[in-house]
Enzyme design. Structure first.
Site, short mmCIF file in Angstrom:
data_model
loop_
_atom_site.label_atom_id
_atom_site.label_comp_id
_atom_site.label_asym_id
_atom_site.label_seq_id
_atom_site.Cartn_x
_atom_site.Cartn_y
_atom_site.Cartn_z
N GLY A 58 -24.62 -6.31 -49.87
CA GLY A 58 -25.10 -7.70 -49.80
C GLY A 58 -25.63 -8.62 -50.33
O GLY A 58 -26.49 -9.73 -50.97
N SER A 100 -30.74 -6.05 -57.10
CA SER A 100 -31.10 -4.94 -55.73
C SER A 100 -32.43 -5.68 -54.21
O SER A 100 -33.46 -5.55 -55.15
CB SER A 100 -31.75 -3.62 -56.01
OG SER A 100 -32.08 -2.55 -54.92
N SER A 102 -34.00 -4.17 -51.85
CA SER A 102 -35.14 -3.16 -51.69
C SER A 102 -35.56 -2.64 -52.76
O SER A 102 -36.57 -2.23 -53.33
CB SER A 102 -34.22 -1.91 -51.36
OG SER A 102 -33.62 -1.35 -52.14
N THR A 105 -31.82 0.27 -54.89
CA THR A 105 -30.43 0.53 -54.60
C THR A 105 -30.27 1.96 -56.00
O THR A 105 -30.50 0.76 -57.76
CB THR A 105 -30.06 -0.63 -55.26
OG1 THR A 105 -30.12 -1.38 -54.73
CG2 THR A 105 -27.81 -0.07 -55.16
N ARG A 152 -28.40 -7.86 -46.20
CA ARG A 152 -27.16 -8.87 -45.83
C ARG A 152 -27.78 -10.46 -45.24
O ARG A 152 -27.79 -11.22 -45.16
CB ARG A 152 -26.08 -8.40 -44.40
CG ARG A 152 -26.41 -8.00 -43.36
CD ARG A 152 -25.72 -7.32 -42.97
NE ARG A 152 -26.00 -6.84 -41.51
CZ ARG A 152 -26.62 -5.99 -40.81
NH1 ARG A 152 -27.08 -5.21 -42.02
NH2 ARG A 152 -27.46 -5.54 -40.29
N GLU A 238 -20.77 -4.96 -40.59
CA GLU A 238 -22.13 -4.74 -40.28
C GLU A 238 -22.83 -4.51 -38.89
O GLU A 238 -23.80 -3.75 -38.46
CB GLU A 238 -22.57 -5.24 -41.33
CG GLU A 238 -22.74 -3.85 -42.94
CD GLU A 238 -23.37 -4.29 -43.54
OE1 GLU A 238 -24.62 -3.69 -43.78
OE2 GLU A 238 -23.17 -4.96 -44.83
N HIS A 254 2.96 -10.96 -51.98
CA HIS A 254 3.94 -10.32 -52.89
C HIS A 254 3.79 -8.34 -52.38
O HIS A 254 4.13 -8.31 -53.06
CB HIS A 254 3.64 -11.02 -54.24
CG HIS A 254 3.20 -12.19 -54.76
ND1 HIS A 254 4.43 -12.41 -55.36
CD2 HIS A 254 2.88 -12.96 -54.98
CE1 HIS A 254 4.74 -13.25 -56.12
NE2 HIS A 254 3.36 -13.69 -55.45
N LYS A 348 -26.22 8.11 -46.88
CA LYS A 348 -27.24 7.57 -47.61
C LYS A 348 -28.07 9.43 -47.57
O LYS A 348 -28.66 10.08 -48.71
CB LYS A 348 -28.25 7.02 -47.73
CG LYS A 348 -27.95 5.52 -48.57
CD LYS A 348 -28.78 4.83 -48.13
CE LYS A 348 -28.71 3.25 -48.79
NZ LYS A 348 -29.23 2.17 -48.70
#
Length: 357
Positions: A58, A100, A102, A105, A152, A238, A254, A348
């Site tokens: 996000g 980031s 938070s 990251t 996000r 999500e 294509h 994680k």
């Protein structure tokens, strides 16, 4: 009238307030514009030859949306890097933007350190965490984002700030008027798409109802709306906890179009959501129209969405916001809580366990 589940609030599975966050997108835009005016970006004295955004998830999509928005205007490339290291082209002439939400990251922190080793000038965006601490330590400008939200759901705060950075470099006109127009348009669309609008008068709820239970493909033109297809797909992943697929023309004509060659089993319930824009070049519009014709002939349901009101930025923002509402209503129909991301948290934790084993 459609049978259960219903799409009228309150939503039993929205434990952490995603509905309220989507309702408040226009206010998020207004607050971000005010913050950017109050605290302008500090940019290097020498103009960079490339703007490289280091981010994931996000926090990264704002870069893709900005690059698509001004693909015909930017005098230098704007690229997003979703890795642990910068490519070989990154150096002192590249401005690194570390984003980031938070601030923790791991890939973005690795890119922060790698940029220092390569002599790249840096700026950052974060709510805090290790990234903000390193910026304070190193004297790197860091725009502080409003906290307390899933990354996000904070897209618009970072997107506005990134467009202001591009303007501070002299690469685009003042974005304030267009962001204010976009916010006004989103306010009007909230009165049409919002949770409190009944399904019989709500195009976003009706679209979710038509897509519910179907295998979803999202198609658009590659330049401006290609990143929008990615954002809508990611929101469906999500928020609704559903798989979706996205692709763009002309490339899909294509290769991917051959995948539709064998007529579908009606039980597959495939659906194509076609995103169109008033500025799609004639060649792209024709390709989208013919793609819709072909996949419809092969048994897929095709739904075409186009925002016709407003200038470019407002139209693109509107399509992104429609994707937010669509993902919310698909979550309701899927009996999924839109905010928690248990699978990412599991990954994680397992990643940390594997490294410590």
């Amino acid at each position: 009238m459609h049978g259960a589940p219903g799409l009228e609030p309150p939503y039993a599975h929205d434990s952490l307030g995603m509905t309220a966050r989507i309702r408040a997108i226009s206010e998020q835009i207004d607050d971000a514009v005010a913050a950017c005016i109050a605290a302008p970006w500090q940019v290097p004295d020498s103009e960079p030859q490339l703007l490289a955004v280091g981010a994931l998830g996000g926090s990264a999509i704002a870069a893709d949306l900005t690059a698509g928005l001004w693909s015909d205007l930017l005098p230098h490339p704007l690229l997003c890097v979703r890795e642990y290291q910068w490519p070989a082209w990154a150096g002192p002439a590249t401005l690194a933007v570390l984003c980031s939400y938070s601030g923790n990251t791991e890939e973005t922190l690795a890119l922060y350190d790698d940029a220092a080793a390569r002599g790249m000038p840096r700026v950052a965006m974060s709510t805090g965490g290790t990234l903000a601490e390193r910026c304070a330590r190193d004297g790197v400008p860091c725009a502080i984002l409003p906290g307390g939200s899933p990354p996000r759901a904070a897209l618009y705060a970072s997107w506005v700030r990134l467009t202001f950075l591009v303007h501070a470099l002299g690469w685009c006109p003042d974005p304030v008027p267009e962001w204010r127009a976009a916010s006004a348009l989103i306010g009007r669309r909230r009165a049409q798409w919002g949770p409190d609008v009944p399904e019989e008068r709500n195009p976003a709820k009706q679209l979710a109802r038509r897509l519910h239970g179907r295998q979803l493909y999202i198609y658009a033109g590659s330049d401006r709306l290609g990143p929008v297809t990615t954002r809508v797909r990611n929101q469906i992943n999500e928020n609704a906890k559903l798989l979706a697929h996205s692709a763009v023309v002309p490339e899909l004509n294509h290769n991917e179009v051959v995948g539709w060659e064998k007529p579908l089993d009606p039980a597959s319930r495939a659906a194509v959501l076609m995103l169109c824009d008033a500025e799609d070049p004639d060649a792209v519009a024709l390709r989208l129209s013919l793609t819709a014709e072909y996949v419809r002939k092969q048994g897929a349901e095709v739904m075409v969405v186009e925002e016709r009101e407003g200038a470019r930025l407002a139209r693109i923002v509107s399509l992104v916001v429609l994707g937010d509402y669509l993902s919310l209503y698909l979550a309701v129909l899927n009996a999924a809580d839109p905010t928690p991301i248990a699978s990412i948290n599991w990954f994680k934790n397992r990643l940390a366990e594997s490294r410590n084993a």
